[in-house]
Design an enzyme around this catalytic site. Sequence first.
Site, short mmCIF file in Angstrom:
data_model
loop_
_atom_site.label_atom_id
_atom_site.label_comp_id
_atom_site.label_asym_id
_atom_site.label_seq_id
_atom_site.Cartn_x
_atom_site.Cartn_y
_atom_site.Cartn_z
N CYS A 99 0.75 -1.18 0.01
CA CYS A 99 0.05 0.03 -0.09
C CYS A 99 0.78 1.32 0.02
O CYS A 99 1.86 1.39 0.64
CB CYS A 99 -0.94 -0.08 1.41
SG CYS A 99 -2.12 1.38 1.14
N ASN A 212 -2.05 -10.68 -8.82
CA ASN A 212 -3.02 -9.64 -8.74
C ASN A 212 -2.55 -8.67 -9.39
O ASN A 212 -1.54 -8.22 -9.79
CB ASN A 212 -3.10 -9.25 -7.29
CG ASN A 212 -3.79 -8.12 -7.01
OD1 ASN A 212 -3.19 -6.90 -6.67
ND2 ASN A 212 -5.22 -8.01 -7.33
N GLY A 214 -5.27 -6.15 -12.39
CA GLY A 214 -5.76 -5.94 -13.88
C GLY A 214 -6.61 -7.33 -14.16
O GLY A 214 -6.90 -7.25 -15.62
N GLY A 234 -9.51 -7.52 -7.40
CA GLY A 234 -10.02 -6.60 -6.53
C GLY A 234 -10.98 -5.63 -7.18
O GLY A 234 -12.25 -5.95 -7.13
#
Length: 330
Positions: A99, A212, A214, A234
């Site tokens: 993050c 993870n 796209g 996501g």
Amino acid sequence: MNIIPPATPWRFCLAPMMRRTDSHFRHLISLLAPNMRLYTEMLTPNAIIFGDRHKLLDFSAIQSPIALQLGGSDPKALLESAYIAIDCGYIEINLNCGCPSNRVQSGEFGASLMKNPETLNNCVRLLTTKLPKNIAVTIKTRLGIDDIYSYDYLNNFIKRLIENGVNTFHIHARKALLKGLSPKENREVPPLNYDWVHRLKEDFPSTIFVLNGGLKNLDQIKTQLTKIDGVMLGRHAYADPYSLMEFDSQLFAKSSKQLSRSRIAELYIEYMQKQLTQNIPLRSMSRHIINLFHGQPKSKFWRKALTIQSRGKEPNINDIIVALKSVTAS
Ligand SMILES: Cc1cc2nc3c(=O)[nH]c(=O)nc-3n(C[C@H](O)[C@H](O)[C@H](O)COP(=O)(O)O)c2cc1C
């Protein structure tokens, strides 16, 4: 043709998303994709230790198995909050190393940990040695950070974590830029590089890698699953949750019963009605079904019914039931 599930429980994962993958959204996903492995939004250890842990950690029975994502860099606080989560029924502790938000940078966790492998490995060592062996300690990370972007660095970063007991990695397949890009831009601007995730799997074949970034359709997912162990979705999961039902049934031999969008809405309305008796605000739940009719002729009407303030008030549960009848009747 359905693909037979392999040994890994990480085959199909819901990405942690702040203000999205709360308990209510995860309940919706469990109705749609019961084989999907679920992740909470990133929580800080202090929020769990000192905050309202029921509000943060409670989850409905259908959400199991479930993983807690932690954002932090204080080993003792991470361990203490992990113990609390395990008591609540969590079976995986996932540490956020990806993050890039300002809040995370000032606390020196999230993506900053890619620059500080010493700190990160101190945290990981404590978690993997102290937590019960049936609890998975996993890492969600990027491919690099700022000017640190070489496969050798990434390989060595992963290698040290494996040496400290991590066996599963969720890789958001792009780098993070701490200065100059917002968190949203950090999910869009740095290019995706799936090749490095595939290389990691080749270099560490007995480690589990979940790709993870796209992924939006079944073809992409199936292609990736020929090269790595799992995929994590996501934004697409939030934008078109109903599509996950098809993905789930195609990826697992033990597929779920195919239910219509309206039936899912009914089940979720029943769930909301129960939660309302516990004084949970309707809006905190209804917002998650706004995209349930994505791509359908009446999707605009449904979205409006759930979002527009009528006569200066938020829609109530009866408004939602009426809206569903209208969508179903068409
Ligand atoms: C609104 C939002 C909130 C997010 N919050 C988190 C988070 O709490 N922890 C985390 O590791 N990643 C977070 N992410 C990143 C996602 O987990 C994921 O890595 C990213 O969106 C790329 O996957 P996608 O292309 O499938 O969306 C967030 C993404 C979005 C869109």
